[in-house]
Design a protein around this motif. Structure first.
Motif, PDB file in Angstrom:
ATOM      1  N   THR A  17       0.858  -1.176   0.000  1.00 58.59           N
ATOM      2  CA  THR A  17       0.000   0.000   0.000  1.00 58.59           C
ATOM      3  C   THR A  17       0.894   1.227   0.000  1.00 58.59           C
ATOM      4  O   THR A  17       1.811   1.333   0.824  1.00 58.59           O
ATOM      5  CB  THR A  17      -0.904   0.031   1.251  1.00 58.59           C
ATOM      6  N   MET A  57      -7.233   3.872  -5.541  1.00 61.62           N
ATOM      7  CA  MET A  57      -8.271   4.590  -4.811  1.00 61.62           C
ATOM      8  C   MET A  57      -7.944   6.087  -4.873  1.00 61.62           C
ATOM      9  O   MET A  57      -6.967   6.486  -5.475  1.00 61.62           O
ATOM     10  CB  MET A  57      -8.350   4.074  -3.374  1.00 61.62           C
ATOM     11  N   HIS A  62      -3.268   0.001  -3.758  1.00 63.28           N
ATOM     12  CA  HIS A  62      -2.937  -1.326  -3.249  1.00 63.28           C
ATOM     13  C   HIS A  62      -2.435  -2.168  -4.417  1.00 63.28           C
ATOM     14  O   HIS A  62      -3.019  -2.139  -5.507  1.00 63.28           O
ATOM     15  CB  HIS A  62      -4.169  -2.033  -2.675  1.00 63.28           C
ATOM     16  N   TYR A 144      -9.749  -8.095  -0.544  1.00 61.59           N
ATOM     17  CA  TYR A 144      -9.665  -6.776   0.087  1.00 61.59           C
ATOM     18  C   TYR A 144      -9.421  -5.697  -0.965  1.00 61.59           C
ATOM     19  O   TYR A 144     -10.099  -4.670  -0.987  1.00 61.59           O
ATOM     20  CB  TYR A 144      -8.546  -6.768   1.138  1.00 61.59           C
ATOM     21  N   ILE A 145      -8.452  -5.941  -1.847  1.00 62.24           N
ATOM     22  CA  ILE A 145      -8.136  -4.983  -2.912  1.00 62.24           C
ATOM     23  C   ILE A 145      -9.364  -4.724  -3.773  1.00 62.24           C
ATOM     24  O   ILE A 145      -9.746  -3.573  -4.014  1.00 62.24           O
ATOM     25  CB  ILE A 145      -6.964  -5.508  -3.776  1.00 62.24           C
ATOM     26  N   ASN A 147     -12.520  -5.248  -3.208  1.00 68.08           N
ATOM     27  CA  ASN A 147     -13.703  -4.721  -2.523  1.00 68.08           C
ATOM     28  C   ASN A 147     -13.510  -3.311  -1.964  1.00 68.08           C
ATOM     29  O   ASN A 147     -14.466  -2.733  -1.451  1.00 68.08           O
ATOM     30  CB  ASN A 147     -14.143  -5.689  -1.416  1.00 68.08           C
ATOM     31  N   ASN A 148     -12.319  -2.735  -2.088  1.00 72.31           N
ATOM     32  CA  ASN A 148     -12.099  -1.368  -1.619  1.00 72.31           C
ATOM     33  C   ASN A 148     -13.088  -0.372  -2.211  1.00 72.31           C
ATOM     34  O   ASN A 148     -13.700   0.395  -1.465  1.00 72.31           O
ATOM     35  CB  ASN A 148     -10.661  -0.952  -1.923  1.00 72.31           C
ATOM     36  N   LYS A 151     -16.556  -1.018  -0.700  1.00 72.44           N
ATOM     37  CA  LYS A 151     -16.621  -0.573   0.690  1.00 72.44           C
ATOM     38  C   LYS A 151     -16.790   0.948   0.772  1.00 72.44           C
ATOM     39  O   LYS A 151     -17.527   1.460   1.613  1.00 72.44           O
ATOM     40  CB  LYS A 151     -15.344  -1.001   1.423  1.00 72.44           C
ATOM     41  N   ASP A 152     -16.136   1.672  -0.139  1.00 69.11           N
ATOM     42  CA  ASP A 152     -16.252   3.135  -0.181  1.00 69.11           C
ATOM     43  C   ASP A 152     -17.480   3.618  -0.942  1.00 69.11           C
ATOM     44  O   ASP A 152     -17.637   4.814  -1.185  1.00 69.11           O
ATOM     45  CB  ASP A 152     -14.993   3.747  -0.798  1.00 69.11           C
ATOM     46  N   SER A 164      -9.167  -1.142 -11.316  1.00 67.46           N
ATOM     47  CA  SER A 164      -8.966  -2.275 -10.425  1.00 67.46           C
ATOM     48  C   SER A 164      -8.803  -3.545 -11.248  1.00 67.46           C
ATOM     49  O   SER A 164      -9.420  -3.698 -12.305  1.00 67.46           O
ATOM     50  CB  SER A 164     -10.174  -2.429  -9.497  1.00 67.46           C
TER      51      SER A 164
END
Length: 184
Positions: A17, A57, A62, A144-145, A147-148, A151-152, A164
């Motif tokens: 990151t 992002m 990431h 995680y990468i 779904n960033n 999530k935002d 992405s």
């Protein structure tokens, strides 16, 4: 200096990151995102960077990646950050940017504590790197990468976010090619 979250080996893959100073939302503009994509492509072609997953992002990036062909990840990240810092500043100056004065002033102020002479500081010092140690860790980090942006609340589905590798894994068009891992 601590090496806990640094890429100090040459053989392993890492979850990395990198973050802008002050978590400034630099990458809300397409031109800035494209500058990052172009720099990552350059690293793939000329610096032995293998990318397995990524997301850009608004204030951070990431990567799940590995340095190959004799390149060292810490050197690749140093060069990437140095080049993209200059490119981000150049883009702020040369292209339309409503936040130009504020951002440039912030990047200048971020240099005040530095011992070496530097005009602008775009990235936070160092980067966060975690060594990849298992397939379950890889799956966790890729999810995680991807779904960033979900999530935002930028998109509803990971593959709908253009910057992405979720798009690559979904078989959709994307500007940055990645090495798909067959873990899903």
């Amino acid at each position: 200096m601590s090496t806990k979250y640094k890429a100090i080996t040459t053989e392993e893959a890492y979850f990395i990151t990198i973050t802008t100073v002050g978590w400034i939302d630099v990458f809300t503009r397409l031109n800035q995102k494209h500058a990052i994509i172009n720099a990552l492509q350059y690293c793939q072609q000329n610096k032995g960077l293998e990318i397995y997953a990524y997301v850009i992002m608004s204030s951070h990036i990431h990567l799940l990646c590995k340095a190959t062909n004799g390149f060292v990840m810490s050197d690749v990240m140093r060069d990437f950050k140095k080049f993209t810092s200059k490119k981000i500043i150049q883009t702020c100056v040369d292209e339309p940017e409503s936040r130009r004065e504020w951002m440039l002033a912030y990047f200048q102020k971020a240099c005040n504590h530095l011992k070496r002479e530097q005009h602008y500081k775009v990235w936070q010092d160092g980067y966060h790197a975690e060594i990849i140690y298992s397939n379950s860790f890889i799956k966790q980090k890729i999810e995680y990468i991807h779904n960033n942006p979900v999530k935002d609340k930028i998109v509803s589905l990971p593959e709908d976010y253009y910057f992405s590798s979720a798009r690559n894994y979904a078989g959709l068009v994307n500007d940055l090619e990645v090495i798909l891992l067959n873990l899903f």
